[in-house]
Write an enzyme that holds these catalytic residues in place. Structure first.
Site, PDB file in Angstrom:
ATOM      1  CG  HIS A 165       2.332  24.256 -18.442  1.00  0.00           C
ATOM      2  ND1 HIS A 165       2.473  23.048 -17.811  1.00  0.00           N
ATOM      3  CD2 HIS A 165       3.526  24.528 -19.044  1.00  0.00           C
ATOM      4  CE1 HIS A 165       3.706  22.592 -18.039  1.00  0.00           C
ATOM      5  NE2 HIS A 165       4.361  23.474 -18.774  1.00  0.00           N
ATOM      6  CG  ASN A 188       7.018  21.907 -16.657  1.00  0.00           C
ATOM      7  OD1 ASN A 188       6.014  21.221 -16.839  1.00  0.00           O
ATOM      8  ND2 ASN A 188       7.590  22.611 -17.612  1.00  0.00           N
ATOM      9  CB  CYS A 225       3.954  21.550 -21.397  1.00  0.00           C
ATOM     10  SG  CYS A 225       5.593  21.034 -20.864  1.00  0.00           S
TER      11      CYS A 225
HETATM   12  O1  UT7 Z   1       7.015  23.764 -20.039  1.00  0.00           O
HETATM   13  C1  UT7 Z   1       7.431  23.937 -21.363  1.00  0.00           C
HETATM   14  C2  UT7 Z   1       7.941  25.272 -21.626  1.00  0.00           C
HETATM   15  N1  UT7 Z   1       9.135  25.555 -20.851  1.00  0.00           N
HETATM   16  C3  UT7 Z   1       9.250  26.728 -20.291  1.00  0.00           C
HETATM   17  O2  UT7 Z   1       8.351  27.513 -20.367  1.00  0.00           O
HETATM   18  C4  UT7 Z   1      10.567  27.077 -19.637  1.00  0.00           C
HETATM   19  C5  UT7 Z   1      10.900  28.503 -19.957  1.00  0.00           C
HETATM   20  N2  UT7 Z   1      12.196  28.956 -19.504  1.00  0.00           N
HETATM   21  C6  UT7 Z   1      12.494  29.189 -18.192  1.00  0.00           C
HETATM   22  O3  UT7 Z   1      11.730  28.885 -17.312  1.00  0.00           O
HETATM   23  C7  UT7 Z   1      13.790  29.907 -17.898  1.00  0.00           C
HETATM   24  O4  UT7 Z   1      14.356  30.340 -19.100  1.00  0.00           O
HETATM   25  C8  UT7 Z   1      14.825  29.054 -17.115  1.00  0.00           C
HETATM   26  C9  UT7 Z   1      14.367  28.901 -15.689  1.00  0.00           C
HETATM   27  C10 UT7 Z   1      15.010  27.708 -17.793  1.00  0.00           C
HETATM   28  C11 UT7 Z   1      16.173  29.793 -17.089  1.00  0.00           C
HETATM   29  O5  UT7 Z   1      16.029  31.078 -16.510  1.00  0.00           O
HETATM   30  P1  UT7 Z   1      16.601  32.365 -17.266  1.00  0.00           P
HETATM   31  O6  UT7 Z   1      16.354  33.497 -16.391  1.00  0.00           O
HETATM   32  O7  UT7 Z   1      15.999  32.401 -18.640  1.00  0.00           O
HETATM   33  O8  UT7 Z   1      18.156  32.075 -17.305  1.00  0.00           O
HETATM   34  P2  UT7 Z   1      19.129  31.983 -18.584  1.00  0.00           P
HETATM   35  O9  UT7 Z   1      18.909  30.724 -19.333  1.00  0.00           O
HETATM   36  O10 UT7 Z   1      19.077  33.266 -19.330  1.00  0.00           O
HETATM   37  O11 UT7 Z   1      20.546  31.903 -17.847  1.00  0.00           O
HETATM   38  C12 UT7 Z   1      21.043  32.995 -17.074  1.00  0.00           C
HETATM   39  C13 UT7 Z   1      22.353  32.570 -16.420  1.00  0.00           C
HETATM   40  C14 UT7 Z   1      23.346  31.936 -17.379  1.00  0.00           C
HETATM   41  O12 UT7 Z   1      24.650  32.334 -16.971  1.00  0.00           O
HETATM   42  P3  UT7 Z   1      25.410  33.556 -17.706  1.00  0.00           P
HETATM   43  O13 UT7 Z   1      25.505  33.147 -19.150  1.00  0.00           O
HETATM   44  O14 UT7 Z   1      24.546  34.749 -17.491  1.00  0.00           O
HETATM   45  O15 UT7 Z   1      26.710  33.597 -16.984  1.00  0.00           O
HETATM   46  C15 UT7 Z   1      23.200  30.463 -17.145  1.00  0.00           C
HETATM   47  O16 UT7 Z   1      24.369  29.728 -17.452  1.00  0.00           O
HETATM   48  O17 UT7 Z   1      22.082  31.568 -15.433  1.00  0.00           O
HETATM   49  C16 UT7 Z   1      22.916  30.417 -15.673  1.00  0.00           C
HETATM   50  N3  UT7 Z   1      22.160  29.234 -15.264  1.00  0.00           N
HETATM   51  C17 UT7 Z   1      22.155  28.770 -14.015  1.00  0.00           C
HETATM   52  N4  UT7 Z   1      22.785  29.200 -12.900  1.00  0.00           N
HETATM   53  C18 UT7 Z   1      22.563  28.512 -11.754  1.00  0.00           C
HETATM   54  C19 UT7 Z   1      21.342  28.457 -16.025  1.00  0.00           C
HETATM   55  N5  UT7 Z   1      20.812  27.482 -15.264  1.00  0.00           N
HETATM   56  C20 UT7 Z   1      21.308  27.659 -14.027  1.00  0.00           C
HETATM   57  C21 UT7 Z   1      21.123  26.976 -12.796  1.00  0.00           C
HETATM   58  N6  UT7 Z   1      21.765  27.444 -11.700  1.00  0.00           N
HETATM   59  N7  UT7 Z   1      20.305  25.903 -12.687  1.00  0.00           N
END
Ligand code: UT7
Length: 322
Positions: free
Chosen positions: A249, A279, A114
């Site tokens: 980005h 993204n 990225c």
């Molecule tokens: O471009 C290159 C660099 N990439 C980035 O910068 C991406 C950085 N990361 C992010 O943008 C975020 O971490 C995400 C958007 C990918 C995820 O958001 P988050 O707030 O960090 O969520 P998380 O991974 O901590 O997950 C929280 C909860 C989990 O459930 P439990 O364990 O709390 O029950 C996940 O299983 O959300 C769940 N979850 C979802 N729920 C509904 C994960 N993905 C989804 C989804 N829909 N798509």
């Protein structure tokens, strides 16, 4: 007399197919509200089956060339950032060179995930400043939809396809004020995409796609981007208030908001495109810059800070006077 790198053209291409959060909700267990609240994304573009990194790059590049008002044959260097090339080789830059009918130039690809466009701008700036090149085309072109596992809700909600381009030339006034690029190879496990050949040989479906531990990437991204802002301001002896526009980005609105806060900027001073683009990896900064220039928000003489963070990890910034 100092030799500076000036922007003379920008371009962008988004494929016509739109995939909304509701579309994705019918594919995996997620919802429009979850995706929008956690990322800021509502929809993303998906390349058609005939489209390739070089075909999309060509459209964006031609727009930049038209804006610059030079002939394509005046370009003496082509740098393409992509993680989704249609060929391992020739490089996408060589394929683009042929599409643009440029015989006398040097073209090469860079791989910085990225951060690719920021790396590309930094490389172009070095070659222009030293007099090795006069007109450099930098393109980020990505078909992320082909390396995303559409059954993995932790990644498929994030990515989109597109291409952004910028045309740079040598001038006597600034210009690119400074560029800063870094990498740390110690984070491979948090964000990676195997070579498709590895997946084919292993006959393991999941090896063909992007794998990300999003929450951990998020935390490192916020901290690292905060540091690159400090580094860039300090290198130029500038204050936060000297920056007119942040062109980040486009990975996650919450990451972008943290960087804007670090700069003491309101979100009105940020060019945000991810709501309807997702993204687009190495294309995202160039697509956002193109949008800000073409809709008249970014004006001549203003100071723009671009930044990016991606797999590697790689990260970097470009400070420029438009
Ligand atoms: O471009 C290159 C660099 N990439 C980035 O910068 C991406 C950085 N990361 C992010 O943008 C975020 O971490 C995400 C958007 C990918 C995820 O958001 P988050 O707030 O960090 O969520 P998380 O991974 O901590 O997950 C929280 C909860 C989990 O459930 P439990 O364990 O709390 O029950 C996940 O299983 O959300 C769940 N979850 C979802 N729920 C509904 C994960 N993905 C989804 C989804 N829909 N798509």
């Amino acid at each position: 007399m100092n030799r500076w790198t000036k922007v003379i053209g920008t371009g962008g291409y988004l494929p016509p197919i739109i995939r909304t959060n509701d579309d994705i909700s019918s594919m995996v267990d997620t919802s429009d509200s979850w995706i929008y609240e956690r990322t800021g994304i509502k929809s993303r573009r998906i390349a058609g089956p005939e489209e390739t990194a070089s075909s999309m790059a060509e459209i964006a590049a031609r727009q930049a060339i038209d804006m610059a008002g030079i002939a394509a044959t005046d370009i003496d260097m082509i740098i393409v950032a992509t993680g989704t090339p249609e060929r391992v080789y020739p490089s996408t830059a060589c394929l683009l060179q042929e599409r643009l009918g440029i015989k006398h130039a040097v073209g090469f690809d860079i791989q910085a995930a990225c951060s690719g466009s920021v790396y590309g701008l930094s490389i172009a700036d070095q070659y222009i400043k030293t007099g090795f090149a006069n007109n450099v085309l930098v393109v980020g072109s990505e078909i992320c939809s082909r390396i995303v596992d559409w059954s993995d809700r932790s990644t498929c909600i994030l990515f989109g396809d597109g291409a952004g381009a910028i045309l740079l030339t040598a001038g006597t006034e600034p210009g690119i004020l400074s560029t800063h690029i870094h990498s740390d190879g110690g984070y491979e496990d948090l964000l990676y995409c195997p070579n498709p050949q590895v997946a084919a040989e292993a006959k393991q479906h999941e090896l063909a796609f992007i794998s990300m531990r999003g929450n951990e990437v998020f935390k490192v991204a916020v901290n690292t981007l905060g540091r690159i802002v400090d580094e860039t301001l300090a290198a130029n002896g500038l204050q936060q208030s000297d920056i007119d526009w942040l062109v980040p980005h486009q990975a996650n609105t919450r990451i972008i908001a943290a960087t804007a806060k670090k700069l003491g900027m309101s979100m009105d001073q940020v060019i945000l495109t991810l709501e309807n683009q997702g993204n687009t990896s190495s294309a995202s900064v160039l697509l956002a810059f193109n949008e800000g220039v073409r809709d008249g928000r970014i004006q001549g003489g203003q100071t723009v800070l671009m930044e990016a963070f991606g797999a590697g990890f790689t990260w970097g910034s470009v400070l420029l006077r438009y």
